[in-house]
Structures are given as C-alpha cells and as structure tokens.
Design a protein around this motif. Structure first.
Motif, short mmCIF file in Angstrom:
data_model
loop_
_atom_site.label_atom_id
_atom_site.label_comp_id
_atom_site.label_asym_id
_atom_site.label_seq_id
_atom_site.Cartn_x
_atom_site.Cartn_y
_atom_site.Cartn_z
N LEU A 194 56.67 42.42 29.14
CA LEU A 194 55.81 43.41 29.79
C LEU A 194 56.66 44.57 30.33
N LEU A 195 57.76 44.22 30.97
CA LEU A 195 58.61 45.24 31.57
C LEU A 195 59.47 45.99 30.55
N VAL A 198 48.03 45.28 39.03
CA VAL A 198 47.30 44.38 38.12
C VAL A 198 47.53 42.93 38.52
N VAL A 221 49.17 40.10 31.87
CA VAL A 221 49.35 39.55 33.22
C VAL A 221 48.51 38.29 33.39
N MET A 237 51.84 47.59 37.36
CA MET A 237 51.81 46.18 37.00
C MET A 237 51.64 45.29 38.23
N LEU A 264 56.78 38.19 31.25
CA LEU A 264 57.09 39.26 32.20
C LEU A 264 58.17 40.19 31.65
N PRO A 278 47.84 45.48 29.22
CA PRO A 278 48.60 44.86 30.31
C PRO A 278 47.81 43.85 31.12
N GLU A 279 46.52 44.12 31.35
CA GLU A 279 45.70 43.19 32.13
C GLU A 279 45.65 41.82 31.47
N ASN A 286 54.70 50.70 30.87
CA ASN A 286 54.19 49.84 31.94
C ASN A 286 54.99 50.09 33.22
N ARG A 290 61.28 47.25 39.47
CA ARG A 290 61.22 46.16 38.49
C ARG A 290 61.75 44.86 39.09
N PRO A 307 56.13 49.57 36.93
CA PRO A 307 56.11 48.39 37.78
C PRO A 307 55.06 48.43 38.89
#
Length: 351
Positions: free
Chosen positions: A245-246, A259, A223, A256, A242, A219-220, A251, A332, A253
C-alpha cells in the motif's frame, strides 16, 4: 458514522425513473446530481433522445457551462424557438447553484419555461446542493430532482453480469461481489475493470481468482483486507499488504491513516453488534454499508478482535493522525507503528 437518512439519502430506482420518463414524457425543468455519474449521463442521454429525437443541433440544443449563470444568456436559451424539432433542450452544466450572484432573476426565468422547452441542471459527481440556499429551495420546488446514487447489490451485480455477457463471459456471483468489494461501487470505475478482467480470463467463466489478478484494488479494500489478516493473526501477510500500500506514491499516509481509522471504527461497531446480538442490519445502517456481502466480511473480521482492542485501535488511529499533522515526523513510519500496535492487540492501560 452513518448519516441519518433523509431526502438526499433516498436510493434512486434508475429503471423506474427511465420508465416514468418514457411513459409521461419530459418535464420542463430537471436537477440531475449525485455520485453515480454513469447513471446520470445515461439518464441525460435518454432525456435528450426524447426531447431531441433528431439529435442535437444549434437551434434546438443549447449548453451553458458554469460555474456562473448569466440571466440574459439563460433567457436567450430558453426563449429560442426550436427548428425542425418539437422541443428545445437547454443543458446547464456544472452551474454552482449554491453561489449564484443573480439567483433571484434566474429563478424567475426557470419558473416560466415555455411548453416547448426542457431545462436540465447537470451537476458533477462531487457536487451537493445546499438545501438552505434560497435558489436551491426554489429550484427543488419547481424541478424534477434526481439524485443518482449507487445501485442496490442485486441491481449492480446484474449490471456487472450483463457487461461481462456482452464481452462473451459469464461471471460467478461471488466473483461479481468480489469485484464490487475490491474496485468500488461506481459504474464508471467498474467499466474499465470489467474490460480488463474479461480480456484476462482464459475461458468463458470469470472467477474470483480472475478478479483478484486483474482488477485494480482501491485503498479502502486493501486496508479492509489488511485488517482482516490481522484479525486472523496473519501478521506477516498484513505487513506485506501495508508495504504494498505504501509503495504506491499515490497513497498519502495521512489519507491511509484516515481510511484505517474509519475501518477500525466500523470493526468496533461490528464487535458491539456481535456482543449485543444486534445483527447485520444494524451494522449496515451504522456503518453505511450497502451490501450484505461486505457487512458479512466486516462482522467476520470483528470476531478476531476484542472490544477493548478495538477501542484502543480507534484511539491509536486518532493519535497517529494527530502526530502526522503536528510532529513533523515521517508519516509513513507513524502509520506503520500504528498498524503494528493494532496487530499487537494493544489495550488501554487502566492502572
């Protein structure tokens, strides 16, 4: 953002530590800990080979699992005479050395280990000794302490190249750097990614495209890439990242958002460095970045924002975190809104 470098932040030269072990032989007491569990296990295996060249057996090898440590059990393990071996080895695994009920008694035993015995405390990757605790202070003064940290950029890329070579592949430097960026710096995490990429790559050469296609993106890194796209004014692509990712239910929120907040603070520090001509070394120190390749990407992305935009972006992330934890609204949607506001280049109103 960056921790002050001290005893615990010193980077371990793993190769030098192994050479010292082989040249000088085993010590009586060890404390092995740190986030790089792959290297910790490799060193532990080297230590066992020297202490127990014939392998583990019930007479010469004892393992005690934590979190508690019973002094009577420890004494019995230390005093056991090795059989068919010159040394005995006692492995104390995941002992909570920060909270021992009988720490004083255990410490007395550990400061009087027989010449034929080696005792090793082996801590999990998440564990950190508390240097304020009396037992930890005593253990550190008596033991050979090794903190297994992520390796330098050169050492890690060389190790990646050797792993690919063992699979019959040659990886380009930029591809190895890309792998570190997208999959992280820890060797145990990189090993399955290397295996996947080696199987995926068609020829004998591994490229950046192979890494992007086959490696798992942490995830890092995702982002980071989203903020890069925003800095390049590629807003549709950033929103697609995005959404992807979601779409992963793993992951959360809130995580995230944390991050994203950290990334915006790093970009703010990089923008300050640009405006004050502080250079990449400053950025690496302040942002706790270990690899110049990643620092260069961060500085490049920071050029796509103004300082007021980044100041406001950091505030937006803090506001989003507060709203997620206190408002009861859809987390989210709050995260999406925060990203949109950052992409819009929102700045703080001074009127």
């Amino acid at each position: 953002m960056a921790k002050k470098r001290g005893r615990d932040e010193e980077k371990l030269n793993y190769s030098a530590a192994v050479r010292e072990l082989k040249a000088d032989g085993p010590r009586s007491l060890y404390l092995l800990w740190g986030p790089e569990d792959y290297l910790r296990e490799q060193y532990l295996n080297e230590l066992k080979k020297i202490c127990l060249p014939e392998g583990e057996d019930s007479f010469s090898y004892k393992r005690i699992n934590g979190p508690e440590l019973d002094p009577a059990q420890l004494r019995e393990a230390i005093d056991a005479i090795p059989f068919m071996s010159e040394r005995s080895f006692v492995e104390l695994h995941d002992i909570d050395i920060n909270r021992l009920a009988d720490g004083e008694e255990c410490l007395k035993l550990l400061t009087d280990i027989p010449d034929y015995c080696t005792v090793a405390f082996v801590q999990s990757a998440q564990f950190e000794p508390d240097g304020r605790i009396r037992f930890v202070k005593g253990l550190r003064s008596a033991a050979k302490e090794l903190k297994f940290t992520q390796q330098s950029q050169g050492m890690l890329t060389d190790w990646i190249a050797r792993r690919f070579a063992a699979a019959g592949k040659r990886i380009e430097l930029d591809a190895a750097q890309r792998l570190i960026f997208v999959s992280g710096e820890f060797m145990n995490r990189l090993i399955p990614e290397i295996e996947k990429i080696a199987a995926y790559a068609g020829g004998d050469r591994v490229t950046v495209a192979d890494v992007d296609a086959a490696a798992n993106h942490i995830p890092e890194a995702v982002v980071f890439e989203m903020t890069e796209l925003i800095s390049q004014k590629k807003y549709n692509s950033a929103m697609s990242v995005l959404a992807e990712l979601l779409s992963d239910k793993n992951n959360e929120p809130i995580a995230m958002a944390a991050v994203l907040g950290l990334q915006m603070r790093k970009l703010y520090a990089a923008r300050l460095a640009i405006e004050q001509n502080l250079g990449s070394k400053y950025v690496m120190e302040v942002c706790a970045i270990k690899y110049d390749y990643i620092a260069a990407k961060l500085i490049s992305a920071a050029r796509g924002f103004t300082l007021p935009q980044l100041i406001r972006a950091v505030e937006i992330c803090g506001e989003a975190d507060y709203r997620m934890k206190s408002s009861g609204l859809d987390a989210r949607e709050i995260l999406k809104e925060a990203v949109v506001r950052i992409a819009a280049g929102e700045v703080k109103c001074t009127v």
